[in-house]
Design a protein around this motif. Sequence first.
Motif, PDB file in Angstrom:
ATOM      1  N   ILE A 189      12.225  -0.550   7.147  1.00 12.19           N
ATOM      2  CA  ILE A 189      12.783   0.724   6.692  1.00 12.19           C
ATOM      3  C   ILE A 189      12.028   1.630   7.611  1.00 12.19           C
ATOM      4  CG2 ILE A 189      13.286  -0.293   4.643  1.00 12.19           C
ATOM      5  CD1 ILE A 189      11.297   1.402   3.257  1.00 12.19           C
ATOM      6  N   LEU A 190      10.914   1.343   8.300  1.00 11.83           N
ATOM      7  CA  LEU A 190       9.703   2.258   8.912  1.00 11.83           C
ATOM      8  C   LEU A 190      10.385   2.734  10.085  1.00 11.83           C
ATOM      9  CD1 LEU A 190       6.478   0.656   8.041  1.00 11.83           C
ATOM     10  CD2 LEU A 190       7.335   2.894   6.917  1.00 11.83           C
ATOM     11  N   PRO A 191      10.438   3.735  10.683  1.00 13.36           N
ATOM     12  CA  PRO A 191      10.787   4.192  12.014  1.00 13.36           C
ATOM     13  C   PRO A 191       9.582   3.794  13.165  1.00 13.36           C
ATOM     14  CG  PRO A 191       9.778   6.191  10.948  1.00 13.36           C
ATOM     15  CD  PRO A 191       9.837   5.166   9.928  1.00 13.36           C
ATOM     16  N   ARG A 192       9.550   2.751  13.747  1.00 13.33           N
ATOM     17  CA  ARG A 192       8.793   1.838  14.459  1.00 13.33           C
ATOM     18  C   ARG A 192       8.107   3.048  15.474  1.00 13.33           C
ATOM     19  NH1 ARG A 192       8.186  -3.715  13.184  1.00 13.33           N
ATOM     20  NH2 ARG A 192       7.184  -4.104  15.545  1.00 13.33           N
ATOM     21  N   ARG A 193       8.764   3.694  16.146  1.00 13.92           N
ATOM     22  CA  ARG A 193       8.464   4.343  17.333  1.00 13.92           C
ATOM     23  C   ARG A 193       7.393   5.660  16.939  1.00 13.92           C
ATOM     24  NH1 ARG A 193      11.696   4.539  21.873  1.00 13.92           N
ATOM     25  NH2 ARG A 193      11.109   6.664  22.164  1.00 13.92           N
ATOM     26  N   ASN A 194       7.455   5.859  15.737  1.00 14.38           N
ATOM     27  CA  ASN A 194       6.628   7.081  15.054  1.00 14.38           C
ATOM     28  C   ASN A 194       5.230   6.544  14.821  1.00 14.38           C
ATOM     29  OD1 ASN A 194       9.694   7.684  13.876  1.00 14.38           O
ATOM     30  ND2 ASN A 194       8.449   9.560  14.360  1.00 14.38           N
ATOM     31  N   PHE A 195       4.799   5.367  14.645  1.00 13.51           N
ATOM     32  CA  PHE A 195       3.442   5.032  14.430  1.00 13.51           C
ATOM     33  C   PHE A 195       2.686   4.311  15.476  1.00 13.51           C
ATOM     34  CE2 PHE A 195       5.873   5.413  10.334  1.00 13.51           C
ATOM     35  CZ  PHE A 195       4.754   6.457   9.553  1.00 13.51           C
ATOM     36  N   LEU A 196       1.306   4.364  15.651  1.00 17.30           N
ATOM     37  CA  LEU A 196       0.990   3.524  16.709  1.00 17.30           C
ATOM     38  C   LEU A 196       1.136   1.989  16.388  1.00 17.30           C
ATOM     39  CD1 LEU A 196      -2.787   4.045  18.016  1.00 17.30           C
ATOM     40  CD2 LEU A 196      -2.091   1.718  17.152  1.00 17.30           C
ATOM     41  N   THR A 197       1.007   1.715  14.921  1.00 20.82           N
ATOM     42  CA  THR A 197       1.497   0.333  14.599  1.00 20.82           C
ATOM     43  C   THR A 197       1.800   0.351  13.043  1.00 20.82           C
ATOM     44  OG1 THR A 197       0.793  -1.949  14.140  1.00 20.82           O
ATOM     45  CG2 THR A 197      -1.082  -0.429  13.810  1.00 20.82           C
ATOM     46  N   THR A 198       3.031  -0.228  12.801  1.00 23.55           N
ATOM     47  CA  THR A 198       3.563  -0.499  11.456  1.00 23.55           C
ATOM     48  C   THR A 198       2.912  -1.438  10.764  1.00 23.55           C
ATOM     49  OG1 THR A 198       5.554  -1.755  12.312  1.00 23.55           O
ATOM     50  CG2 THR A 198       5.925   0.593  12.034  1.00 23.55           C
ATOM     51  N   THR A 199       2.164  -2.203  11.190  1.00 25.35           N
ATOM     52  CA  THR A 199       1.324  -3.441  10.729  1.00 25.35           C
ATOM     53  C   THR A 199       0.177  -2.801   9.920  1.00 25.35           C
ATOM     54  OG1 THR A 199       2.137  -4.780  12.206  1.00 25.35           O
ATOM     55  CG2 THR A 199       0.702  -5.610  10.732  1.00 25.35           C
ATOM     56  N   SER A 200       0.474  -2.072   8.692  1.00 27.81           N
ATOM     57  CA  SER A 200      -0.709  -1.947   8.039  1.00 27.81           C
ATOM     58  C   SER A 200      -0.730  -3.110   6.908  1.00 27.81           C
ATOM     59  CB  SER A 200      -0.408  -0.502   7.187  1.00 27.81           C
ATOM     60  OG  SER A 200       0.853  -0.299   6.591  1.00 27.81           O
ATOM     61  N   LEU A 201      -1.825  -3.464   6.472  1.00 29.08           N
ATOM     62  CA  LEU A 201      -2.182  -4.578   5.965  1.00 29.08           C
ATOM     63  C   LEU A 201      -3.048  -4.493   4.916  1.00 29.08           C
ATOM     64  CD1 LEU A 201      -2.586  -7.366   8.803  1.00 29.08           C
ATOM     65  CD2 LEU A 201      -0.350  -6.927   7.330  1.00 29.08           C
ATOM     66  N   ILE A 202      -3.081  -5.208   3.441  1.00 30.22           N
ATOM     67  CA  ILE A 202      -4.021  -4.968   2.413  1.00 30.22           C
ATOM     68  C   ILE A 202      -3.832  -6.340   1.999  1.00 30.22           C
ATOM     69  CG2 ILE A 202      -2.221  -4.199   0.962  1.00 30.22           C
ATOM     70  CD1 ILE A 202      -4.454  -2.532  -0.347  1.00 30.22           C
ATOM     71  N   ALA A 203      -5.263  -6.984   1.966  1.00 25.83           N
ATOM     72  CA  ALA A 203      -5.624  -8.273   1.816  1.00 25.83           C
ATOM     73  C   ALA A 203      -6.420  -8.169   0.367  1.00 25.83           C
ATOM     74  CB  ALA A 203      -6.433  -8.860   2.557  1.00 25.83           C
ATOM     75  N   THR A 204      -6.848  -6.970  -0.202  1.00 29.36           N
ATOM     76  CA  THR A 204      -7.579  -7.391  -1.348  1.00 29.36           C
ATOM     77  C   THR A 204      -7.567  -5.672  -1.831  1.00 29.36           C
ATOM     78  OG1 THR A 204      -9.686  -6.057  -0.131  1.00 29.36           O
ATOM     79  CG2 THR A 204      -9.711  -8.672  -0.213  1.00 29.36           C
ATOM     80  N   ARG A 205      -7.857  -5.561  -3.181  1.00 33.16           N
ATOM     81  CA  ARG A 205      -7.872  -4.425  -3.850  1.00 33.16           C
ATOM     82  C   ARG A 205      -9.231  -4.357  -4.812  1.00 33.16           C
ATOM     83  NH1 ARG A 205      -1.797  -2.996  -6.504  1.00 33.16           N
ATOM     84  NH2 ARG A 205      -0.999  -2.089  -4.491  1.00 33.16           N
ATOM     85  N   GLY A 206      -9.486  -3.065  -4.473  1.00 34.58           N
ATOM     86  CA  GLY A 206     -10.851  -2.687  -5.269  1.00 34.58           C
ATOM     87  C   GLY A 206     -12.051  -2.636  -4.440  1.00 34.58           C
ATOM     88  N   CYS A 207     -13.117  -2.380  -4.914  1.00 33.57           N
ATOM     89  CA  CYS A 207     -14.404  -2.301  -4.101  1.00 33.57           C
ATOM     90  C   CYS A 207     -15.480  -2.480  -5.104  1.00 33.57           C
ATOM     91  CB  CYS A 207     -14.499  -1.190  -3.612  1.00 33.57           C
ATOM     92  SG  CYS A 207     -15.954  -0.534  -2.677  1.00 33.57           S
ATOM     93  N   HIS A 208     -16.556  -3.355  -4.705  1.00 31.94           N
ATOM     94  CA  HIS A 208     -17.740  -3.300  -5.316  1.00 31.94           C
ATOM     95  C   HIS A 208     -18.638  -2.215  -5.559  1.00 31.94           C
ATOM     96  CE1 HIS A 208     -19.538  -3.997  -1.359  1.00 31.94           C
ATOM     97  NE2 HIS A 208     -20.560  -3.600  -1.906  1.00 31.94           N
TER      98      HIS A 208
END
Length: 511
Positions: A189-208
């Motif tokens: 659903i993203l406009p691919r031409r508008n971002f350097l990359t549409t592949t934003s990934l999140i493998a983990t949540r939180g922080c120590h």
Amino acid sequence: MTDDPFLQPIARRWIPREMLEPPSLDHSQLSEPIERRYALLINPFYAKDANASFGKHVLTPSLALTSFAATTPAHWRVEYWDENLLDGRPPFRPMPEVVGITVHLTFATRAYELADWYRARGSKVILGGLHVLSCPEECAPHADALALGDGVQLWPRILHDLEQNNLQPRYAASYENDYCEDPAPRREILPRRNFLTTTSLIATRGCHNRCGFCYLATDGLRMPYRMKHPQQIVEEFKADDQPYAVFIDNNLGSRRDYLHALCSALRPLKKIWSAAVTIDVTDDPSLIRNMALAGCTGVFIGFESLSDENLSDSHKKTPKTSDYARRVRILHDYGIQVNGSFVLGFDHDRKDVFVRTAEWIEENRLECATFHVLTPYPATPLFRQMECQGRILHRDWSLYDTSHAVFRPKHMAPEELEHGYAWIYQRLFSHASIWRRRPEQWQAIPLYLAMSYLYKRSNRFWHLLIKHDLVNPVWKPLVEMTRWRHVRYRRQLAEQELPVGSPGQVVSAGV
């Protein structure tokens, strides 16, 4: 440029009006027919900082809205709209049955304007995001329902209740479910031409860490460290068919055993990526090597301060600042660029903090740096502390954007803090500073200069790229060149025990 930021005025930087003001809403507009089972997801406009790069917000899209879209039932039509892409006001013909709006304190006012406009014309409005969690009573009058907590769990329930004409005023969920069960974001659903990359990934949540100034310390927000299976991340990366990905995890390196496993899974892809980590990831040089072999071209590191006292006051678990330089060198030895993030205005900061920080960045050749005025976000320990001390200047959330002083600093005036913030950006974006920070390997210099000038000194260019949907087409050849050079570098690195130097990247975390 003089070494004293207070001896000369700061030049006013150019910024177009459409990057300062949101698109207007026509309040005389009559109600349009409502399309049933049509959901519109909106990322509201926020004013851009003339001192920083206009390209920052089009590096990669936020995952929140595409993650909600992934949980939307198949009989619903979903549309994504980001007002910051300069395509005008969000769509309204036909009128969506439901509008989901993410709310951050800096664009809360705009979110409320949009919510009120759509509600007045018959749409149901759902507000979610961190500001809803920290200030629910403020948000409630502008919404038909509030989503507090993990929206991925809440969105399907909200749509179901809407279909049953049983929408509740508030929905709440924790972040303690099995993260592996979350579906992959719906990136189509993203406009691919508008971002350097549409592949934003999140493998983990939180922080120590749980720093007192960080949004993760917001009252009511408990986000235990959770991980997706590495193979899930690999499949997401492959499915989006992009050469470059950005991990938007708060701290991808909180669990080093997990990051080792993730790197092993990513290595066969021959793609490149960047991520946010803490500097203590360099405790294990073998991990840095594995990151490079897996395609890591850059890291975003929250150094925050060069003062151990400031870091201690903030409850940040970090190595001594005197060891930062050695640790940066480890990353550079494996060809990984460093984008250092620094917060200005801590209680142990005096007016020399700007020059000292700039000189340290240049001496250690950080390829990129990001600066933030210390900002007490609502419902964080820092906000409570500042409020008790009577140091909060106002509650105009639009100025809580880390480029304005919204509190009274201890050793300088608010105006001096803002002046120093503008000065250090202009110093680091200057021709002289860019050259001082060039890589030691001459082969890496051309692409480093390309990144520095295209990203840091080309705001007019960025405005045109965003306005005409050209971000991805223009940057893609440079990204592909970076990927090709890095794959060759990785082959050399795999054959040697010692680092072989920087391959010369053009992309890094936080660009």
